[in-house]
Motif scaffolding. Structure first.
Motif, mmCIF file in Angstrom:
data_model
loop_
_atom_site.group_PDB
_atom_site.id
_atom_site.type_symbol
_atom_site.label_atom_id
_atom_site.label_comp_id
_atom_site.label_asym_id
_atom_site.label_seq_id
_atom_site.Cartn_x
_atom_site.Cartn_y
_atom_site.Cartn_z
ATOM 1 N N ARG A 206 41.109 35.650 46.359
ATOM 2 C CA ARG A 206 41.259 34.655 45.311
ATOM 3 C C ARG A 206 42.299 33.595 45.705
ATOM 4 N NH1 ARG A 206 38.984 37.328 41.139
ATOM 5 N NH2 ARG A 206 40.225 39.191 41.462
ATOM 6 N N ARG A 207 43.406 34.046 46.270
ATOM 7 C CA ARG A 207 44.468 33.115 46.651
ATOM 8 C C ARG A 207 43.978 32.158 47.734
ATOM 9 N NH1 ARG A 207 47.878 36.515 48.760
ATOM 10 N NH2 ARG A 207 48.541 37.224 46.708
ATOM 11 N N THR A 208 43.284 32.691 48.726
ATOM 12 C CA THR A 208 42.803 31.854 49.824
ATOM 13 C C THR A 208 41.756 30.852 49.342
ATOM 14 O OG1 THR A 208 43.207 33.624 51.430
ATOM 15 C CG2 THR A 208 41.704 31.870 52.091
ATOM 16 N N ALA A 209 40.802 31.330 48.531
ATOM 17 C CA ALA A 209 39.738 30.441 48.051
ATOM 18 C C ALA A 209 40.297 29.325 47.188
ATOM 19 C CB ALA A 209 38.690 31.245 47.289
ATOM 20 N N ARG A 210 41.187 29.660 46.294
ATOM 21 C CA ARG A 210 41.710 28.650 45.384
ATOM 22 C C ARG A 210 42.649 27.683 46.096
ATOM 23 N NH1 ARG A 210 42.263 32.720 40.156
ATOM 24 N NH2 ARG A 210 40.023 32.714 39.683
ATOM 25 N N SER A 211 43.273 28.130 47.186
ATOM 26 C CA SER A 211 44.078 27.187 47.964
ATOM 27 C C SER A 211 43.208 26.118 48.604
ATOM 28 C CB SER A 211 44.861 27.940 49.052
ATOM 29 O OG SER A 211 43.991 28.416 50.069
ATOM 30 N N MET A 212 41.911 26.412 48.745
ATOM 31 C CA MET A 212 40.961 25.446 49.296
ATOM 32 C C MET A 212 40.099 24.835 48.196
ATOM 33 S SD MET A 212 39.862 27.500 52.761
ATOM 34 C CE MET A 212 39.247 26.012 53.568
ATOM 35 N N ARG A 213 40.553 24.987 46.936
ATOM 36 C CA ARG A 213 39.895 24.387 45.773
ATOM 37 C C ARG A 213 38.448 24.859 45.606
ATOM 38 N NH1 ARG A 213 43.196 20.551 43.798
ATOM 39 N NH2 ARG A 213 44.799 19.679 45.156
ATOM 40 N N ALA A 214 38.228 26.136 45.842
ATOM 41 C CA ALA A 214 36.909 26.731 45.651
ATOM 42 C C ALA A 214 36.987 27.779 44.551
ATOM 43 C CB ALA A 214 36.407 27.363 46.947
ATOM 44 N N GLU A 215 35.921 27.888 43.759
ATOM 45 C CA GLU A 215 35.819 28.949 42.763
ATOM 46 C C GLU A 215 35.350 30.220 43.461
ATOM 47 O OE1 GLU A 215 36.644 28.973 39.608
ATOM 48 O OE2 GLU A 215 37.312 26.895 39.651
ATOM 49 N N VAL A 216 35.743 31.366 42.931
ATOM 50 C CA VAL A 216 35.425 32.609 43.631
ATOM 51 C C VAL A 216 35.244 33.754 42.641
ATOM 52 C CG1 VAL A 216 37.870 33.197 43.932
ATOM 53 C CG2 VAL A 216 36.163 34.138 45.518
ATOM 54 N N LEU A 217 34.288 34.622 42.939
ATOM 55 C CA LEU A 217 34.112 35.907 42.274
ATOM 56 C C LEU A 217 34.170 36.969 43.363
ATOM 57 C CD1 LEU A 217 31.092 35.060 39.918
ATOM 58 C CD2 LEU A 217 33.503 35.225 39.267
ATOM 59 N N VAL A 218 34.840 38.083 43.087
ATOM 60 C CA VAL A 218 35.073 39.096 44.113
ATOM 61 C C VAL A 218 34.679 40.469 43.589
ATOM 62 C CG1 VAL A 218 36.744 40.026 45.764
ATOM 63 C CG2 VAL A 218 37.072 37.725 44.837
ATOM 64 N N GLY A 219 34.042 41.257 44.446
ATOM 65 C CA GLY A 219 33.701 42.633 44.103
ATOM 66 C C GLY A 219 33.748 43.515 45.326
ATOM 67 N N VAL A 220 34.124 44.772 45.137
ATOM 68 C CA VAL A 220 34.127 45.753 46.224
ATOM 69 C C VAL A 220 33.115 46.832 45.883
ATOM 70 C CG1 VAL A 220 35.470 47.463 47.491
ATOM 71 C CG2 VAL A 220 36.536 45.308 46.827
#
Length: 392
Positions: A206-220
């Motif tokens: 989440r931190r990496t994606a938002r630093s590049m101004r991208a929205e993100v959903l994450v699942g394991v």
């Protein structure tokens, strides 16, 4: 804190006067908010009514506290109980602090007119002490809401990602994602790989994606990390940066699709690519699922077989026998154009021309190792198909 507001709390007569004035004071406080807080003026009428109700509850709770100075204050329920969830959703914490400050200022300004003679100081001390308790109660309300919202968001996010992994193409997915703050956006891509061990993958991604101004959903899922990206014009760059947050092994990006409602297609291709990736030990990281079409087809992925047929076999067949014959000759000759030209009884430039035509049709070069491999698999699968007679 002992709970006592002073050695001489306000008398019952003062408290009764404060009770009678509570509605008027709350109205004055709201009028002051409307005058001094620009954002308050834009609030819908129902939300403004909640603020009035909370202000009145606060004054009533102050009266009760003064009457029972040894009783621990229960401000969370008494003051915010009327509309805690709605108010917290509608008003951010910094704005709520402004509302409390304004209400306390109005109470303090009207102490002299409300209190009995010689009791103004006692009531003023009670108001200021009580305001501190309200501040603590406010922090508790917002912290509890944030904790509950965080747990709910995590469950909802897991449901959305799980639905994509299972291949659901439900129209409910965009609505569920919108509840997480995911706006209607395009394009979208799914990235999969191994989950890192011993770290909080959700926070890192989440931190990496938002630093590049991208929205993100994450699942394991089991040992796989599944990431849905959107809201960026350069998702390939975002995916490349995010690949550092995955565990060891291949990282595969699905095809870019035009919205979350089609993200299951990207997820299916990416997961199929991840299963087939061991067949290409030298694959880049990340690698596109489409770059693994040959490996996916050999692994039994029907989507990859269909794609190879539609993108490679059918266009070559439609181009005419000479193009297909030349591609086969070059593949059989290991990419040697001169040897292929001799076998076909044509000039090497003719071979080059036909190969350029094949590359334009398929996006694959018969002289490139990966292109040649994909062409071989596509043509072999076509020969194994029901219409293999067309290829002889």
């Amino acid at each position: 804190m002992s709970g006592r507001v002073s050695n001489h709390p306000p008398s019952e007569a003062t408290l009764r006067r404060l009770e009678r004035a509570s509605g008027r004071l709350a109205t004055r406080a709201v009028a002051r908010m409307d005058e001094q807080l620009p954002w308050f003026r834009t609030m819908p009428a129902d939300q403004r009514s909640w603020v009035v109700l909370v202000a009145q509850n606060g004054i009533a709770s102050l009266v009760d506290w003064c009457r029972n100075p040894d009783k621990p204050p229960r401000l969370t329920g008494e003051v915010f109980g009327a509309a805690p969830r709605e108010l917290v959703r509608a008003v951010p914490l910094r704005h709520t602090v402004d509302l409390i400050k304004t209400t306390v200022e109005v109470l303090d300004e009207n102490v002299d007119s409300v209190a009995e003679p010689d009791e103004a100081e006692a009531l003023r001390i009670a108001v200021l002490t009580f305001s501190r308790e309200v501040a603590f109660a406010t922090a508790h309300v917002y912290a509890s809401f944030a904790e509950n919202r965080g747990a709910w968001d995590a469950r909802l996010e897991a449901l959305v990602v799980d639905a994509l992994v299972r291949g659901e193409r439900s129209e409910e997915l965009p609505g569920r994602a919108a509840a997480l703050g995911w706006a209607a956006m395009s394009p979208v891509v799914v990235v999969v790989g191994g989950a890192p061990a011993g770290v909080d993958a959700h926070s890192l991604v989440r931190r990496t994606a938002r630093s590049m101004r991208a929205e993100v959903l994450v699942g394991v899922h089991a040992d796989q990390l599944v990431v849905v990206l959107g809201g960026s014009d350069d998702l390939d760059t975002v995916a490349e940066k995010l690949s550092d947050e995955f565990g060891p092994g291949a990282v595969v990006t699905g095809p870019v699709v035009d919205g979350l409602s089609r993200a299951a297609e990207s997820a299916a291709a990416a997961l199929a690519g991840l299963r087939a990736a061991p067949a290409w030990p030298g694959a880049p990281r990340p690698v596109a699922a489409d770059a693994l079409l040959a490996e996916r087809a050999l692994d039994g992925d029907p989507l990859a077989r269909t794609a190879l047929n539609e993108r490679v076999a059918v266009p070559l067949q439609a181009a005419g026998g000479e193009v297909l014959e030349t591609v086969r000759a070059v593949l059989a000759g290991g990419g040697n154009l001169e040897a292929s030209a001799r076998a076909l009884f044509v000039h090497p430039n003719t071979v080059r021309y036909r190969l350029r035509r094949a590359a334009e049709l398929t996006g694959l070069s018969a002289t490139d190792p990966r292109g040649a491999w994909t062409l071989q698999v596509a043509l072999a699968l076509a020969n194994l198909g029901k219409d293999s007679s067309l290829w002889h």
